[in-house]
Structure formats: structure tokens, C-alpha cells
Design an enzyme around this catalytic site. Structure first.
Site, PDB file in Angstrom:
ATOM      1  N   LYS A   1       0.821  -1.182   0.039  1.00 43.37           N
ATOM      2  CA  LYS A   1       0.294  -0.110  -0.137  1.00 43.37           C
ATOM      3  C   LYS A   1       0.873   1.167   0.047  1.00 43.37           C
ATOM      4  O   LYS A   1       0.419   2.606  -0.430  1.00 43.37           O
ATOM      5  CB  LYS A   1      -0.931  -0.034   1.028  1.00 43.37           C
ATOM      6  CG  LYS A   1      -0.658   0.471   2.660  1.00 43.37           C
ATOM      7  CD  LYS A   1      -1.653   0.390   3.385  1.00 43.37           C
ATOM      8  CE  LYS A   1      -1.143   1.128   4.763  1.00 43.37           C
ATOM      9  NZ  LYS A   1      -1.107   2.556   4.811  1.00 43.37           N
TER      10      LYS A   1
ATOM     11  N   ARG B   1      -3.793  13.512  14.029  1.00 47.47           N
ATOM     12  CA  ARG B   1      -2.540  13.369  13.519  1.00 47.47           C
ATOM     13  C   ARG B   1      -1.726  14.782  12.929  1.00 47.47           C
ATOM     14  O   ARG B   1      -2.565  15.630  12.443  1.00 47.47           O
ATOM     15  CB  ARG B   1      -2.247  12.180  12.535  1.00 47.47           C
ATOM     16  CG  ARG B   1      -2.888  10.941  13.001  1.00 47.47           C
ATOM     17  CD  ARG B   1      -2.794   9.992  12.009  1.00 47.47           C
ATOM     18  NE  ARG B   1      -1.345   9.605  11.639  1.00 47.47           N
ATOM     19  CZ  ARG B   1      -1.089   8.808  10.537  1.00 47.47           C
ATOM     20  NH1 ARG B   1      -2.259   8.028   9.992  1.00 47.47           N
ATOM     21  NH2 ARG B   1       0.070   8.226  10.397  1.00 47.47           N
TER      22      ARG B   1
ATOM     23  N   SER C   1       7.432  13.568  10.324  1.00 50.41           N
ATOM     24  CA  SER C   1       6.926  12.500   9.501  1.00 50.41           C
ATOM     25  C   SER C   1       7.339  12.649   8.141  1.00 50.41           C
ATOM     26  O   SER C   1       7.667  13.810   7.631  1.00 50.41           O
ATOM     27  CB  SER C   1       5.418  12.798   9.327  1.00 50.41           C
ATOM     28  OG  SER C   1       4.835  11.977   8.276  1.00 50.41           O
ATOM     29  N   SER C   2       7.990  11.339   7.789  1.00 50.32           N
ATOM     30  CA  SER C   2       8.716  11.506   6.590  1.00 50.32           C
ATOM     31  C   SER C   2       7.617  11.751   5.299  1.00 50.32           C
ATOM     32  O   SER C   2       8.292  12.297   4.065  1.00 50.32           O
ATOM     33  CB  SER C   2       9.570  10.082   6.075  1.00 50.32           C
ATOM     34  OG  SER C   2       8.266   9.146   6.151  1.00 50.32           O
TER      35      SER C   2
ATOM     36  N   ASP D   1       6.844   0.532  11.007  1.00 52.24           N
ATOM     37  CA  ASP D   1       5.376  -0.138  11.018  1.00 52.24           C
ATOM     38  C   ASP D   1       5.466  -1.763  11.360  1.00 52.24           C
ATOM     39  O   ASP D   1       4.561  -2.315  11.719  1.00 52.24           O
ATOM     40  CB  ASP D   1       4.963   0.010   9.589  1.00 52.24           C
ATOM     41  CG  ASP D   1       4.328   1.043   9.306  1.00 52.24           C
ATOM     42  OD1 ASP D   1       4.121   2.156  10.233  1.00 52.24           O
ATOM     43  OD2 ASP D   1       3.723   1.293   8.321  1.00 52.24           O
TER      44      ASP D   1
ATOM     45  N   ARG E   1       1.124   4.084  19.094  1.00 50.45           N
ATOM     46  CA  ARG E   1       1.692   2.618  18.904  1.00 50.45           C
ATOM     47  C   ARG E   1       2.672   2.294  19.759  1.00 50.45           C
ATOM     48  O   ARG E   1       3.240   1.139  20.018  1.00 50.45           O
ATOM     49  CB  ARG E   1       2.372   2.504  17.680  1.00 50.45           C
ATOM     50  CG  ARG E   1       1.017   2.344  16.600  1.00 50.45           C
ATOM     51  CD  ARG E   1       1.491   1.876  15.215  1.00 50.45           C
ATOM     52  NE  ARG E   1       0.423   2.002  14.058  1.00 50.45           N
ATOM     53  CZ  ARG E   1       0.771   1.850  13.039  1.00 50.45           C
ATOM     54  NH1 ARG E   1       1.852   2.023  12.249  1.00 50.45           N
ATOM     55  NH2 ARG E   1      -0.469   2.135  12.085  1.00 50.45           N
TER      56      ARG E   1
ATOM     57  N   LYS F   1      -8.218  -1.163   6.590  1.00 51.42           N
ATOM     58  CA  LYS F   1      -7.497  -0.069   6.058  1.00 51.42           C
ATOM     59  C   LYS F   1      -6.171  -0.647   5.035  1.00 51.42           C
ATOM     60  O   LYS F   1      -6.154   0.127   4.214  1.00 51.42           O
ATOM     61  CB  LYS F   1      -6.936   0.600   7.346  1.00 51.42           C
ATOM     62  CG  LYS F   1      -6.052   1.666   6.941  1.00 51.42           C
ATOM     63  CD  LYS F   1      -5.470   2.388   8.247  1.00 51.42           C
ATOM     64  CE  LYS F   1      -4.445   3.497   7.808  1.00 51.42           C
ATOM     65  NZ  LYS F   1      -4.986   4.551   7.114  1.00 51.42           N
TER      66      LYS F   1
END
Length: 501
Positions: free
Chosen positions: A59, A160, A207-208, A375, A406, A480
């Protein structure tokens, strides 16, 4: 069981298989997420004589390809795009910005006719749902339009971070209006262009996706400017170390495939990116690689269960940071073998594969930075409970801003197993379960909250190998990214699936 019918209040209870895992052959409908029943799976014994399966297309690659398809001139043909909630949101988004798309071959081939960078929105508003990647990537593209567009998202996505990207777009000339009296850090916003070239500085530690978003739109800055300023290169200088570096490398690699080169240098440990003027994207065909993060759950299943398993479409040359996860597992004691039987692989519609072989003794704990493979942190944390020594993970502070927190949420759930986890600002240590706790857990029925996070849901599902049964709250969150995940578990031999609505 039909995942497409799971509601937002669904919990799912299931148990591990007592015997060996089964090999699984997944047809095209399942690979794209369109399967409606487990009868669409066929169980086979192949030349490997071990459990074998194919995972969905990545994804991460798919979201970027969809954006590149939108910006390219001509029609791009993509093979292996997964069908899940994130991709459906992305396709609806590019349609609203002027692209056209269609499917062929049971949904395994996606055609996108792009705009060549000319954004003529047919929609006054776009809803971006929970798709964090697409939300970030498409925001600068929406600002190419002179017509105001309202961007909104789910309540989860609204929590976010987005402010650094909004501030960068304001520097580039975008007009951004926040919702009246909104206290949220991101959506909804109304934005419009045009964008103009300007040198940017940006923190790399949040965040990349912000960096990827700005690089992707760079060729079309100054699109309306016919002066010499239009020939000025776009430069982006980071002011702090880059997290999830592999995702930016993936973006740069795909941009190059579509005709745009991003130059990269490091100055005193900080990244500088340059996109020279005069470049544009051209449509092309592309085959999506297997999802290395989706594969991580099956590597974990193999190691906890102690049985070899093969993934028949695992990419050997992935630019994904999470591809390094196999090296971490090797350090813990696992072995990997490439699958090279071309006849076997072709029967699975693949050209490359990988087999995992668990160690005969217990896994070893490791100390490893997860900064570039965030992830798979939940997966590794669950695996680490079965190791002989503690595992220490660093570079994970930014995981607090994912679909869930997380770090802290994962710790809350794994402590239900009796796990000891030491949490720091940017690190966690996972201690192995004692033999006493492991024995007690085998007779326990445990309930885990997924916190509406697909990554936590799939990682926590592996706890069924340690307990009598596992119940996952908000189990439907896997839709998702991997809507057929539970079907694959069923075919591998997990039993007792019960939906509780």
C-alpha cells in the site's frame, strides 16, 4: 466470515490451530482484497511442502503510484494495486482532482489517466478518511488548484500532525483557512493555490510523509510563471534527522521511474533535496511489489509457532525500510532462503519469494533502531515475548502519532499477557514471558483492544498462538490495509472465528 460486513463495533474471537499450518494459494480476487468468502481460497500442497502464501501489493507503493498517476501526462497501468479502504479513498481523491481510473482483470490491473499536473477539481471537497499517507501526499497537489478545495478527514486522522506541511505550503504561496474555532492540529481546511517556488526548511523528525509530499509536487511549482523564476530549482533542507528514511527513498525511486530526478546530499548529517526545473511526470506501467509489512505478521506467526513458512511474492530489492526486518529476525536466530524455482513461482504469478526457517532453540533478544522501519515495531514486540533475552527498540518516538499511540497502546495490550515492558520517550524494552506465565496463558481467553489501528490488530492477532483464545475489539480495522487478513489466518488453520457485534 465476511470482513466486508464487519461494523465499527465488531470484535472477533479466534484460536490457534493445534496441528501444523497449512499451505495457502490465494487467487486474484483475494490478492486485491475483493474476496467475499473463504471458498475463494484453494488449499494446495506445492513443491515446497510447507505453508506458502502471497501477500497483497504494497500500500506504500500503491499510494505513491496513485499520486504519480494523477500528476502524469497520459495513462498509467498498474498491476497488483491492493484494494482496501486506504486505496479506495485515494482513488476517490484523485478523481475529484481531475484524474480518471478504471479496473481490468478482476481488479488486478488499474489504469489511471492523469492531469499532467493541471489540477482542475471537479469537487469542492475531498474526504481523506484515515489514509494518512494519501492525506499528506495529496494536500500540496490540491493546492495547485486556484479553485478553493475543502479537505476533511476522519476523527482519527484529525489528531495526527499536519501543521508543518500547512506551514510549508503557506511559504509556497498557498492560501489555507482553518475551520472556524477548530482546535484540531489538522483537518478540516480550505486551501487554494497557485503554488510558487521557494526554498524550504522543514524538520525531518515528525513525519517523512511531509518530505515526500513536497518532493512529489515540486515539478509543478510555478506552473503559471513564464519568467526566469520558473527555471529555479526547488530545494528542501531538513533541520533535524530524517525518520523513516526508507519511505523518502521509495518516493524518490518512484519519481525517477516516472521521469523526475530528486538530487540528494547530506550536510552535517542533515538531508538536502533538490528538484531541478523543467521536469515532469510521464505515464508508464508499473508492477506493485508484495507488501513487506504485511509479510511481517506471517514471519512472526512462523517464529512463534516454530514452523517454516514461505511468502511467494516477497520482494528481494525493496526500497522499503521495513525490508530490513528480515535482517533483524536473522539476528534473533531465524534463517531465510530465497525461492528460486521459476516453475513454482510462476504458478503463483510471482518472480521472487522468500522462506523463513525458525531456529531450533529460542530466539535471541536484540537491540535495534527502528527509526527506518516503524511499521513492524508492533510485530517485533509480539515476537520478542517468545525470545530468551530482552529486546530493546530505539528510534520509535514518532510512533505516538500514528493511527494510535503505537508505543503506549501496544504496551497496555501486551501487559495483558503478563509482559513486562519498559517505555521511554524514544525507546521500549520488551522482556520475555517467563515459563510460568507462558503456561498460564495457554489456558486464558484474552481480550485485546486494537485502538482502531490496523497494525495493532494484525500484530495482536499473533497472541492467539500464546493463549486459548483471543478476542480483538474493533477487529475490522484491518480493512484499512489488509481486508482479507483473517481469511488468510483461517486458511492457515486458525479456528473458532466468531463475530461479536
Amino acid at each position: 466470515m465476511n470482513e466486508s460486513n464487519l461494523s465499527v463495533t465488531t470484535s472477533l474471537t479466534f484460536a490457534k490451530r493445534q496441528g501444523p499450518l497449512r499451505p495457502v494459494k490465494i487467487n486474484a480476487a483475494l490478492l486485491t482484497g475483493n474476496a467475499s468468502s473463504s471458498s475463494e481460497l484453494s488449499v494446495i500442497r506445492d513443491a515446497l511442502d510447507i505453508p506458502a502464501l502471497a501477500v497483497l501489493g504494497s500500500k506504500y507503493v500503491a499510494n505513491r503510484l496513485i499520486v504519480l498517476g494523477l500528476l502524469s501526462a497520459g495513462t498509467s497501468t498498474f498491476t497488483g494495486i491492493p484494494v482496501n479502504e486506504d486505496i479506495e479513498i485515494a482513488l476517490a481523491g484523485i478523481k475529484g482532482l481531475g484524474a480518471k481510473f478504471s479496473y481490468e482483470e478482476q481488479g488486478t490491473i488499474l489504469n489511471i489517466t492523469g492531469t499532467g499536473g493541471r489540477i482542475n477539481s471537479s469537487a469542492s471537497a475531498l474526504f481523506l478518511g484515515d489514509n494518512g499517507t494519501f492525506s499528506r501526499l495529496v494536500t500540496p497537489i490540491a493546492a495547485l488548484s486556484e479553485k478553493p478545495i475543502v479537505l476533511d478527514a476522519s476523527s482519527q486522522m484529525k489528531r495526527r500532525p499536519m501543521s508543518p506541511l500547512f506551514e510549508s505550503l503557506t511559504t509556497l504561496g498557498a492560501t489555507i483557512v482553518r475551520a472556524h474555532k477548530s482546535s484540531l492540529p489538522s483537518f478540516p481546511v480550505t486551501l487554494s493555490g497557485p503554488l510558487q517556488n521557494n526554498d524550504l526548511t522543514l524538520a525531518g523528525s515528525i513525519s517523512s510523509q511531509f518530505i515526500s509530499a513536497l518532493l512529489l509536487v515540486a515539478p509543478y511549482l510555478n506552473a503559471l510563471d513564464k519568467t526566469s523564476a520558473a527555471r529555479k530549482p526547488f530545494t528542501l533542507k531538513l533541520t533535524s534527522p530524517l525518520v523513516s528514511r526508507g519511505y523518502v527513498h521509495l518516493t524518490r525511486r518512484l519519481m525517477k521511474e516516472f521521469g523526475v530526478i530528486v538530487d540528494h546530499e547530506e550536510h552535517k548529517g542533515l538531508d538536502h533535496f533538490t528538484v531541478k526545473a523543467g521536469q515532469s511526470y510521464l505515464a508508464r506501467p508499473y508492477v506493485v511489489e508484495g507488501d513487506v509489512v504485511a509479510a511481517s505478521y506471517f514471519w512472526g506467526l512462523s517464529l512463534i509457532k516454530g514452523e517454516s513458512l514461505a511468502i511467494t511474492n516477497y520482494p528481494q530489492d525493496s526500497f522499503m525500510g521495513e525490508a530490513a526486518f528480515t535482517s533483524v529476525l536473522e539476528e534473533m536466530g531465524a534463517k531465510f532462503e530465497k525461492i528460486t524455482d521459476s516453475n513454482l513461482l510462476s504458478s503463483w504469478g510471482s518472480k521472487q519469494g522468500l522462506r523463513i526457517i525458525p531456529p531450533k532453540s529460542r530466539l535471541r533478544g536484540v537491540t535495534v533502531s527502528m527509526k527506518n522501519m516503524p511499521d513492524v515495531v508492533p510485530t517485533l514486540a509480539v515476537i520478542a515475548l517468545s525470545a530468551a533475552t530482552p529486546t530493546h527498540l530505539t528510534g520509535i518516538g514518532h510512533l505516538r502519532y500514528k493511527e494510535s499511540n503505537r508505543i503506549d497502546d501496544l504496551a497496555v495490550e501486551l501487559r495483558k499477557l503478563g509482559a513486562r515492558m519498559d517505555i521511554e520517550a524514544d525507546a521500549m524494552t520488551i522482556f520475555p514471558l517467563s515459563e510460568k506465565i507462558r503456561t498460564e496463558n495457554r489456558n486464558r481467553n484474552l481480550i485485546f483492544d486494537t485502538h482502531h489501528d490496523h497494525r495493532l490488530a494484525m500484530a495482536l492477532s499473533l497472541c492467539a498462538l500464546m493463549c486459548k483464545t483471543v478476542t480483538l475489539l474493533s477487529a475490522e480495522s484491518v480493512a484499512k490495509s489488509f481486508p482479507t487478513y483473517y481469511k488468510v489466518l483461517q486458511e492457515l488453520g486458525f479456528t473458532g472465528f466468531t463475530e461479536n457485534k
